[in-house]
Design an enzyme around this catalytic site. Structure first.
Site, PDB file in Angstrom:
ATOM      1  N   ARG B 337     -13.235  17.148  14.572  1.00 46.20           N
ATOM      2  CA  ARG B 337     -13.652  16.690  13.170  1.00 46.20           C
ATOM      3  C   ARG B 337     -14.803  17.119  13.039  1.00 46.20           C
ATOM      4  NH1 ARG B 337     -11.159  10.393  13.631  1.00 46.20           N
ATOM      5  NH2 ARG B 337      -8.859  11.043  13.587  1.00 46.20           N
ATOM      6  N   LEU B 469      -8.636   2.657  17.912  1.00 49.54           N
ATOM      7  CA  LEU B 469      -7.540   1.494  18.037  1.00 49.54           C
ATOM      8  C   LEU B 469      -7.672   1.058  19.475  1.00 49.54           C
ATOM      9  CD1 LEU B 469      -4.903   2.673  15.678  1.00 49.54           C
ATOM     10  CD2 LEU B 469      -6.780   1.106  15.172  1.00 49.54           C
TER      11      LEU B 469
HETATM   12  C1  FAD Z   1      -8.426   5.146   6.847  1.00 43.39           C
HETATM   13  C2  FAD Z   1      -8.740   4.864   8.227  1.00 43.39           C
HETATM   14  C3  FAD Z   1      -7.845   5.400   9.363  1.00 43.39           C
HETATM   15  C4  FAD Z   1      -7.963   5.289  10.592  1.00 43.39           C
HETATM   16  N1  FAD Z   1      -7.054   5.556  11.385  1.00 43.39           N
HETATM   17  C5  FAD Z   1      -7.252   5.705  12.747  1.00 43.39           C
HETATM   18  C6  FAD Z   1      -6.215   5.956  13.719  1.00 43.39           C
HETATM   19  O1  FAD Z   1      -5.161   6.425  13.326  1.00 43.39           O
HETATM   20  N2  FAD Z   1      -6.475   5.697  15.025  1.00 43.39           N
HETATM   21  C7  FAD Z   1      -7.542   5.321  15.526  1.00 43.39           C
HETATM   22  O2  FAD Z   1      -7.508   5.092  16.692  1.00 43.39           O
HETATM   23  N3  FAD Z   1      -8.462   4.768  14.556  1.00 43.39           N
HETATM   24  C8  FAD Z   1      -8.431   4.988  13.288  1.00 43.39           C
HETATM   25  N4  FAD Z   1      -9.280   4.399  12.457  1.00 43.39           N
HETATM   26  C9  FAD Z   1     -10.642   3.992  12.812  1.00 43.39           C
HETATM   27  C10 FAD Z   1     -10.099   2.340  13.163  1.00 43.39           C
HETATM   28  O3  FAD Z   1      -9.170   1.715  12.143  1.00 43.39           O
HETATM   29  C11 FAD Z   1     -11.380   1.306  13.095  1.00 43.39           C
HETATM   30  O4  FAD Z   1     -12.334   1.800  13.924  1.00 43.39           O
HETATM   31  C12 FAD Z   1     -10.881  -0.103  13.814  1.00 43.39           C
HETATM   32  O5  FAD Z   1      -9.692  -0.391  13.220  1.00 43.39           O
HETATM   33  C13 FAD Z   1     -11.862  -1.131  13.820  1.00 43.39           C
HETATM   34  O6  FAD Z   1     -11.629  -2.270  14.229  1.00 43.39           O
HETATM   35  P1  FAD Z   1     -12.520  -3.551  14.640  1.00 43.39           P
HETATM   36  O7  FAD Z   1     -11.554  -4.617  15.084  1.00 43.39           O
HETATM   37  O8  FAD Z   1     -13.486  -3.188  15.463  1.00 43.39           O
HETATM   38  O9  FAD Z   1     -13.067  -3.860  13.295  1.00 43.39           O
HETATM   39  P2  FAD Z   1     -12.400  -4.230  11.632  1.00 43.39           P
HETATM   40  O10 FAD Z   1     -10.841  -4.058  11.597  1.00 43.39           O
HETATM   41  O11 FAD Z   1     -13.066  -3.678  10.617  1.00 43.39           O
HETATM   42  O12 FAD Z   1     -12.537  -5.656  11.587  1.00 43.39           O
HETATM   43  C14 FAD Z   1     -13.756  -6.527  11.203  1.00 43.39           C
HETATM   44  C15 FAD Z   1     -13.429  -7.779  11.121  1.00 43.39           C
HETATM   45  O13 FAD Z   1     -14.673  -8.525  10.981  1.00 43.39           O
HETATM   46  C16 FAD Z   1     -14.600  -9.467  10.016  1.00 43.39           C
HETATM   47  N5  FAD Z   1     -16.145  -9.569   9.497  1.00 43.39           N
HETATM   48  C17 FAD Z   1     -17.039  -8.610   9.444  1.00 43.39           C
HETATM   49  N6  FAD Z   1     -18.279  -8.994   8.784  1.00 43.39           N
HETATM   50  C18 FAD Z   1     -18.040 -10.117   8.967  1.00 43.39           C
HETATM   51  C19 FAD Z   1     -18.966 -11.420   8.787  1.00 43.39           C
HETATM   52  N7  FAD Z   1     -20.202 -11.343   8.592  1.00 43.39           N
HETATM   53  N8  FAD Z   1     -18.560 -12.614   8.950  1.00 43.39           N
HETATM   54  C20 FAD Z   1     -17.181 -12.831   9.231  1.00 43.39           C
HETATM   55  N9  FAD Z   1     -16.363 -12.036   9.261  1.00 43.39           N
HETATM   56  C21 FAD Z   1     -16.913 -10.589   9.265  1.00 43.39           C
HETATM   57  C22 FAD Z   1     -13.760  -8.876   8.945  1.00 43.39           C
HETATM   58  O14 FAD Z   1     -13.106  -9.803   7.987  1.00 43.39           O
HETATM   59  C23 FAD Z   1     -12.796  -8.213   9.981  1.00 43.39           C
HETATM   60  O15 FAD Z   1     -11.763  -9.264  10.231  1.00 43.39           O
HETATM   61  C24 FAD Z   1      -9.303   4.867  11.021  1.00 43.39           C
HETATM   62  C25 FAD Z   1     -10.164   4.138  10.079  1.00 43.39           C
HETATM   63  C26 FAD Z   1      -9.835   4.468   8.849  1.00 43.39           C
HETATM   64  C27 FAD Z   1     -10.950   3.991   7.785  1.00 43.39           C
END
Ligand code: FAD
Ligand code: SF4
Ligand code: FES
Lengths: 247, 665
Positions: B337, B469
């Site tokens: 990328r 993921l």
């Molecule tokens: C369009 C797109 C496509 C993608 N496709 C892929 C893919 O195909 N394969 C891959 O591996 N990765 C992919 N990614 C990356 C991946 O989706 C993310 O890195 C990953 O899902 C992040 O997960 P997480 O649990 O860390 O955070 P998130 O899913 O962002 O969850 C954050 C959580 O924290 C909560 N939160 C945040 N701040 C606060 C606060 N202050 N107080 C209370 N709650 C809060 C939110 O409500 C949410 O529940 C993609 C990303 C994007 C943008």
């Protein structure tokens, strides 16, 4: 393009709401929510309260956006959430009515924002497979027929937006519930708990005050993920079976 | 400060197993008394909260969303990696480990990455058991696809909605724990501060977003999984609500921010269409398997395209510059990328951009239509088909593979990508940087853990596709449930933490003051206006390429913007009500401070690696030049109000892989 908006304003669940009229200048390439952003910027600068609406992903997958546009949940385009709708679907000079999803089980919080936590409680009542982390066998141990897996996936694409409830004259949540039931029932992993799941989810749905399904098909027509009404038939068959066999 | 990674000793492939089997445990009767706060319900948070609940801890889980299912993880498209080797193509835990280290440009910890590769296999098992409907082959077994930067097929997927299906699996596991009473869920609650007592993380201040009330929540330990901070650029592929505030509040309480400048800019996104633009949409990496990237060779063609007088389909083959194929013959359109994004930037910087703003290149499927069409015609027994028939048949094949993406493209742009090439441009997508954690995923504040995109741990300077993921679920299902014991086993005699502790009152007071300060300004500019301006500064000076002068200038501009923000922002409404503008204002205030730290980090790192490209450090052909001698370390920054941040270094030790220059030529 110039638009006349008739938007629903309601301070909170107790307050009496009503329509307010606003003019907005938009661009045909804007998304519908970007058009509402423009309205809100104008309102804030003008010292007024912005219009509250729910949104997050803005690409049709999180299920947050929820509004009735010209009488239709998520607006005029088939298989499209409000956030994916673009202004090129409207004409210069159009008047657009925007209201919240209306259902007794989705009380209004503010303007277009409603409380859809009933959906979480329905899932909580049984919309899962009871397997703890670490208890799983190898993922390829149980083959699943390709088309059956595909059908399960189709049901699993429900985004939990609630448009089906808003579209239904009885405010029934049957399409949502049946989508989850089908998703799990079509996989061997979900079959063990199937009967109990159907019973408890339907019971919870009733408890939340959603109406009964009278087969109007309005839900399927408005569902942005085009979840099939077939799922309701499947649920009904299981529900009947489960009721008959329950002790 | 000495930063200890705490990677256990021993052979690479035995570290985790041994560590896990010798780690202190918390007995079941004690677990019932021990409280854990989990903030966030994305893949990392939901999987952590559910699993900790299953283990018997008392869990309180928070999200600012109206439901755990709406976390940004829901939007992930392409897939999730796992070293299952179901395709028998030579994949293994070691190969996944190696690809991830190399893809990350040798800026991550060996021990962590190997553990991630090990856990990847259990993740797929777990998700299938939960009922995640992954794609399957005719024989009923799981299907795989390939992603950029690797040579095996190890990506599991559920059409273009893998994140949705994985999150629903974790969400349902979480709802099950809620029904069993082991997890208490707080929807529409935003963490606005971290509470520490005697140096340990003991709770949070959360704002009930419906009523505006500030609430105190105490626990023995706090686990944050609040996602990435790509929205510091305003425009990104992230959901609108993604923000840094939970992590940033921890930083303000002493946690360290690691490698904040490592940002992933994804090469294939739909270009900006106007100033009103609120977010950018990703076109999955998988499209580069079949799409060819090009710009016109002649400036006059570019001009005529921009004026709408020439259509790209009328430009002759020899007048097109397929610049990725030209510059990187070995990998062609499938370079990683960071490389693809910089090449697009170069093409448009040189004046070859193909839309009105000059910030777009073509992604063309014509060759794929022809190739697939011919083989389709052949296999269905059509002899000597004419070009139109071949094209039609080829389009059908492409539709079966990417139909939903083509549809999404058309919905957004109003152009039909079967008839005219897609226009794409790089956009901010993912943040490799994040809260510094050790091998236990514990921050430098004892009892405070960070998971998922929020931490910096596994992707070095560049993340490979389908690995976020995997990391989120590894952290939540298979790492934290064990490693949290390293802290909690010492806390079994600690009684329930009381919210009457003065530390809670103080943090609540701080939070109230911040809110009141923002509401009091009543200036003339909206929060969004400031956020957009911040985004432009970040993109200009700390985007796809950076240089020392620009970074200093960028930092200065952010400081000025921040001063203006506190004098002229207009936040309508009041605090004791549902007030989305106030929520945004608090987040943008934090983004501004983070932005400054990103500039400092980018300035300090005098090398080009992964997503961080310093113009001063490149080869004659414009390729990134890493400096292993001086920069093989993690930069962990300590925030100082009103002063330069303080840099702490964690040296990276490579015992198993040899540091090499990445080459895709
Ligand atoms: C369009 C797109 C496509 C993608 N496709 C892929 C893919 O195909 N394969 C891959 O591996 N990765 C992919 N990614 C990356 C991946 O989706 C993310 O890195 C990953 O899902 C992040 O997960 P997480 O649990 O860390 O955070 P998130 O899913 O962002 O969850 C954050 C959580 O924290 C909560 N939160 C945040 N701040 C606060 C606060 N202050 N107080 C209370 N709650 C809060 C939110 O409500 C949410 O529940 C993609 C990303 C994007 C943008
Ligand atoms: S069934 Fe369709 S309309 Fe109903 S919640 Fe699911 S996606 Fe929305
Ligand atoms: S904002 Fe996510 S579906 Fe519309």
């Amino acid at each position: 393009m110039k638009l006349n908006l008739k938007v629903w304003r309601q301070k909170n669940g107790q307050a009496k709401g009503g329509f307010e009229t606003h003019q907005v200048v938009a661009d045909e390439h804007m998304s519908f929510l970007e058009m509402l952003d423009v309205l809100n910027q104008d309102l804030i600068i003008g010292g007024k309260e912005p219009l509250a609406f729910e949104h997050d992903c803005r690409e049709g997958i999180c299920g947050a956006c929820s509004m009735v546009i010209n009488g239709r949940p998520h607006g005029p385009n088939k298989g499209t959430t409000a956030c994916q709708l673009h202004m090129r679907s409207f004409k210069d000079g159009d008047t657009i009515h925007i209201e919240p999803f209306r259902a007794a089980s989705f009380p209004v919080i503010r303007d277009l924002v409603v409380d859809r936590s009933a959906f979480d409680r329905i899932i909580e009542s049984g919309g899962y497979v009871s397997v703890n982390t670490g208890q799983a066998q190898d993922a390829n141990a149980i083959p699943v027929e390709k088309n059956q897996a595909g059908e399960s996936f189709d049901a699993a694409t429900c985004i939990g937006c609630g448009a089906c409830v808003a579209a239904c004259p009885n405010a029934s949540a049957m399409l949502f519930v049946s989508a989850k039931v089908s998703h799990l029932a079509l996989l061997p992993q979900g079959q063990v708990e199937h009967e109990n799941r159907v019973q408890s989810m339907v019971t919870q749905m009733d408890k939340e005050g959603f109406g009964a399904c009278s087969n109007t098909y309005a839900c399927e027509a408005e569902c942005p993920k085009e979840i099939s009404i077939e799922n309701i038939a499947r649920l009904n068959r299981s529900y009947l079976g489960a009721s008959l066999s329950s002790k | 400060m000495i930063l200890e990674g705490k990677v256990p000793p021993g052979a690479l492939d035995e570290k985790w197993t041994k560590y896990r089997s010798t780690m202190p445990l918390v007995a079941p009767n004690n677990k019932r008394r021990i409280e854990i706060i989990v903030v966030g319900t994305g893949l990392a948070g939901a999987s952590a909260a559910a699993t900790l609940g299953e283990l018997g801890y008392k869990v309180k889980c928070f999200t600012f969303h109206d439901s755990p299912r709406r976390a940004h993880s829901i939007a992930a498209q392409g897939g999730i990696n796992a070293a299952k080797n179901y395709q028998n193509d030579g994949d293994s835990v070691y190969r996944l480990f190696y690809d991830t280290i190399k893809g990350g440009d040798y800026r991550s910890r060996e021990g962590n990455v190997h553990r991630l590769a090990e856990a990847s296999r259990e993740i797929i098992d777990q998700c299938v058991a939960q009922g995640v409907p992954f794609a399957r082959e005719y024989g009923g077994l799981l299907a795989n696809r390939s992603f950029g930067g690797v040579q095996v097929s190890r990506t599991f997927y559920a059409r273009g909605q893998t994140g949705q299906q994985l999150l629903l699996g974790a969400y349902q596991a979480l709802e099950r724990q809620i029904s069993l009473g082991s997890v208490t869920m707080y929807n529409r609650h935003e963490m606005l501060d971290l509470v520490t007592i005697d140096g340990k993380a003991r709770g949070i201040i959360a704002r009930n977003l419906l009523t505006g009330k500030l609430e105190r929540h105490a626990a023995h330990s706090v686990v944050m999984a609040t996602g990435g901070y790509g929205n510091v650029y305003y425009l990104s592929t992230n959901a609108m609500g993604c923000n840094v505030s939970a992590g940033w509040r921890a930083v303000k309480r002493g946690a360290l921010m690691a490698n904040p400048c490592y940002t992933q800019i994804h090469p294939t996104c739909i270009p900006v269409s106007g100033e009103y633009q609120s977010k950018l949409t990703l076109m999955s990496e998988s499209l580069r398997n079949d799409g060819r990237v090009w710009v016109p060779k002649k400036k006059e063609d570019v001009e005529r395209i921009r004026e709408g007088k020439l259509s790209p389909v009328d430009i002759a083959e020899e007048d097109r510059d397929y610049y990725l194929e030209r510059r990187y013959p070995a990998f062609g359109n499938l370079v990683p990328r960071d490389v693809a994004s910089r090449a697009a930037k170069k093409a448009t910087d040189d004046g070859f951009g193909v839309n009105k703003t000059g910030l777009a290149v073509y992604l063309d499927f014509e060759a794929a239509f022809e190739r697939y069409g011919k083989s389709e015609a052949h296999s269905s027994g059509v002899h000597n088909p004419d070009a139109a028939t071949v094209r039609k048949m080829g389009q059908k094949v492409v539709e079966a593979k990417y139909g939903n993406l083509f549809e999404m493209y058309e919905k957004i742009t109003g152009e039909n990508p079967y008839e005219t090439p897609m226009k794409i441009y790089p956009a901010v997508h993912y943040t490799m940087g994040g809260i510094w954690v050790d091998y236990n995923l514990e921050t430098n504040i004892p009892g405070l853990f960070a998971l998922g995109e929020l931490n910096f741990s596994d992707h070095g300077a560049n993340r490979l596709g389908a690995s976020a993921l995997m990391q989120g679920l590894a952290d939540g299902y298979f790492v934290i449930p064990y490693t949290i014991g390293s802290f909690l086993s010492k806390e079994i005699r600690t009684p329930a933490i009381s919210t009457d502790d003065p530390a809670f009152a103080a943090a609540e007071e701080d939070t109230r003051n911040r809110i009141d300060q923002l509401l009091a300004v009543q200036g003339k500019q909206t929060v969004d206006q400031f956020h957009r301006r911040l985004g432009l500064i970040m993109w200009e000076y700390c985007g796809m390429s950076r240089n020392a002068t620009g970074l200093q200038e960028g930092r200065k501009q952010i400081q000025e913007l921040r001063a203006e923000f506190y004098q002229d922002v207009r936040v309508p409404g009041s605090t004791m009500e549902f007030n989305p503008e106030l929520e945004k204002a608090l987040r943008v205030a934090d983004f501004m401070e983070l932005g400054e730290m990103m500039m400092e980090d980018a300035l300090n790192r005098e090398e080009s690696c992964g997503g961080h490209f310093r113009e001063e450090y490149q080869s004659a052909e414009g390729e990134a030049k890493r400096n292993d001698e001086d920069f093989t370390y993690v930069s962990a920054w300590e925030w100082k109000d009103g002063d330069d941040s303080v840099l702490h270094k964690e040296p990276l030790v490579f015992e198993n892989v040899e540091l090499k220059t990445r080459s895709y030529k």
